[in-house]
Design a protein around this motif. Structure first.
Motif, short mmCIF file in Angstrom:
data_model
loop_
_atom_site.label_atom_id
_atom_site.label_comp_id
_atom_site.label_asym_id
_atom_site.label_seq_id
_atom_site.Cartn_x
_atom_site.Cartn_y
_atom_site.Cartn_z
N ALA A 31 0.83 -1.21 0.00
CA ALA A 31 0.00 0.00 0.00
C ALA A 31 0.86 1.26 0.00
CB ALA A 31 -0.94 0.00 1.21
N GLU A 32 1.95 1.22 0.73
CA GLU A 32 2.85 2.37 0.78
C GLU A 32 3.55 2.57 -0.56
OE1 GLU A 32 4.23 2.40 5.42
OE2 GLU A 32 4.76 0.67 4.18
N ILE A 33 3.92 1.48 -1.21
CA ILE A 33 4.56 1.57 -2.52
C ILE A 33 3.58 2.18 -3.53
CG2 ILE A 33 5.56 0.25 -4.43
CD1 ILE A 33 6.54 -1.75 -2.21
N LYS A 34 2.34 1.75 -3.47
CA LYS A 34 1.32 2.32 -4.36
C LYS A 34 1.16 3.81 -4.09
CE LYS A 34 -3.46 2.11 -5.80
NZ LYS A 34 -4.77 1.47 -5.64
N ALA A 35 1.13 4.20 -2.81
CA ALA A 35 0.99 5.61 -2.45
C ALA A 35 2.16 6.42 -3.00
CB ALA A 35 0.90 5.76 -0.93
N VAL A 36 3.36 5.88 -2.95
CA VAL A 36 4.55 6.56 -3.49
C VAL A 36 4.40 6.77 -5.00
CG1 VAL A 36 7.02 6.28 -4.01
CG2 VAL A 36 6.17 5.90 -1.69
N CYS A 37 3.97 5.75 -5.70
CA CYS A 37 3.81 5.84 -7.16
C CYS A 37 2.77 6.90 -7.52
CB CYS A 37 3.44 4.48 -7.75
SG CYS A 37 4.74 3.25 -7.57
N THR A 38 1.66 6.89 -6.79
CA THR A 38 0.60 7.87 -7.04
C THR A 38 1.10 9.28 -6.78
OG1 THR A 38 -1.08 6.24 -6.43
CG2 THR A 38 -1.75 8.55 -6.39
N GLU A 39 1.76 9.48 -5.65
CA GLU A 39 2.29 10.81 -5.31
C GLU A 39 3.32 11.28 -6.32
OE1 GLU A 39 1.36 13.11 -3.20
OE2 GLU A 39 -0.18 11.85 -2.32
N ALA A 40 4.18 10.38 -6.78
CA ALA A 40 5.19 10.75 -7.79
C ALA A 40 4.51 11.24 -9.05
CB ALA A 40 6.09 9.56 -8.10
N GLY A 41 3.44 10.58 -9.44
CA GLY A 41 2.67 11.02 -10.60
C GLY A 41 2.09 12.42 -10.39
N TYR A 42 1.58 12.67 -9.19
CA TYR A 42 1.03 14.00 -8.87
C TYR A 42 2.12 15.07 -8.94
CZ TYR A 42 -3.26 11.77 -7.11
OH TYR A 42 -4.42 11.06 -6.98
N PHE A 43 3.31 14.75 -8.44
CA PHE A 43 4.41 15.73 -8.50
C PHE A 43 4.72 16.09 -9.95
CE2 PHE A 43 5.75 14.21 -4.14
CZ PHE A 43 5.58 15.44 -3.52
N ALA A 44 4.75 15.11 -10.83
CA ALA A 44 5.04 15.37 -12.25
C ALA A 44 3.92 16.20 -12.88
CB ALA A 44 5.22 14.05 -13.00
N ILE A 45 2.68 15.88 -12.56
CA ILE A 45 1.53 16.62 -13.11
C ILE A 45 1.59 18.07 -12.68
CG2 ILE A 45 -0.98 16.88 -12.95
CD1 ILE A 45 -1.10 13.76 -12.88
N ARG A 46 1.87 18.30 -11.40
CA ARG A 46 1.93 19.68 -10.88
C ARG A 46 3.01 20.51 -11.57
NH1 ARG A 46 1.88 17.07 -5.47
NH2 ARG A 46 -0.33 16.77 -5.00
N LYS A 47 4.05 19.83 -12.08
CA LYS A 47 5.13 20.54 -12.76
C LYS A 47 4.98 20.51 -14.28
CE LYS A 47 8.25 19.86 -8.93
NZ LYS A 47 9.40 19.15 -8.39
N ASN A 48 3.78 20.10 -14.73
CA ASN A 48 3.47 20.06 -16.17
C ASN A 48 4.42 19.21 -16.98
OD1 ASN A 48 1.07 21.40 -16.40
ND2 ASN A 48 2.01 23.41 -16.64
N ARG A 49 4.88 18.10 -16.39
CA ARG A 49 5.75 17.18 -17.12
C ARG A 49 4.94 15.98 -17.57
NH1 ARG A 49 8.61 15.33 -13.46
NH2 ARG A 49 8.88 16.90 -11.88
N GLU A 50 5.33 15.42 -18.69
CA GLU A 50 4.66 14.24 -19.20
C GLU A 50 5.33 12.96 -18.74
OE1 GLU A 50 3.94 14.45 -23.37
OE2 GLU A 50 2.95 16.38 -23.21
N ASN A 51 6.49 13.07 -18.10
CA ASN A 51 7.14 11.88 -17.56
C ASN A 51 7.54 12.12 -16.11
OD1 ASN A 51 9.51 13.38 -17.65
ND2 ASN A 51 10.36 12.29 -19.38
N ILE A 52 7.74 11.03 -15.41
CA ILE A 52 8.09 11.10 -14.00
C ILE A 52 9.59 10.91 -13.85
CG2 ILE A 52 7.69 10.03 -11.75
CD1 ILE A 52 4.99 9.05 -12.90
N ILE A 53 10.20 11.79 -13.08
CA ILE A 53 11.65 11.72 -12.89
C ILE A 53 11.95 11.17 -11.49
CG2 ILE A 53 12.13 13.56 -14.55
CD1 ILE A 53 12.46 15.49 -12.22
#
Length: 112
Positions: free
Chosen positions: A63-85
Motif C-alpha cells: 500500500a505504501e509503494i502504491k501511495a509513493v507511485c501515485t504521489e510521484a505522478g502527482y508531483f510530475a503533473i503539478r510541474k506540467n511534465r509528461e514523464n516522472i523523474i
C-alpha cells in the motif's frame, strides 16, 4: 480488514474467525514487482535508478509503494511534465513517510 480492533465483538467471538493470516512485508524482489505493477501505465524517465528508489522504501508495504507511485505522478503533473523523474519518487517517499508519522501507525493500515 487488518484492523481487528474496529470489528464488532460478535464477529470476533470464538468460532467466527478461525484463522488470522499474517502477510509479511515484501522483500526487495517483491517491492520491485509491486513497483512495476503500479508504474506500468506511467511514463518514467529512462534515467531513473529503480534500485535506488526501492532501497529508499525500506520496510514499505504494498500500500505504501502504491501511495509513493501515485504521489510521484502527482508531483510530475503539478510541474506540467509528461514523464516522472527520479526526484518525483524521492519526494513522494518523503511525503508518504511524513504522512505516516503525522497520522500515526494506523494510517497505512487503512489501505492494506
Amino acid at each position: 480488514t487488518n484492523r481487528k480492533d474496529i470489528l464488532d465483538p460478535a464477529v470476533t467471538r470464538p468460532g467466527r474467525l478461525d484463522r488470522l493470516i499474517e502477510i509479511p512485508l515484501p522483500d526487495k524482489q517483491g517491492k520491485t514487482e509491486i513497483f512495476k505493477i503500479h508504474t506500468n501505465k506511467m511514463v518514467l524517465n529512462k534515467k531513473i535508478d529503480i534500485k535506488k528508489i526501492i532501497k529508499k522504501m525500506g520496510k514499505f508495504s504494498g500500500a505504501e509503494i502504491k501511495a509513493v507511485c501515485t504521489e510521484a505522478g502527482y508531483f510530475a503533473i503539478r510541474k506540467n511534465r509528461e514523464n516522472i523523474i527520479e526526484s518525483d519518487f524521492l519526494d513522494a517517499i518523503t511525503k508518504v513517510t511524513a504522512r505516516e508519522e503525522e497520522e500515526g501507525t494506523d494510517y497505512m493500515n487503512l489501505f492494506g
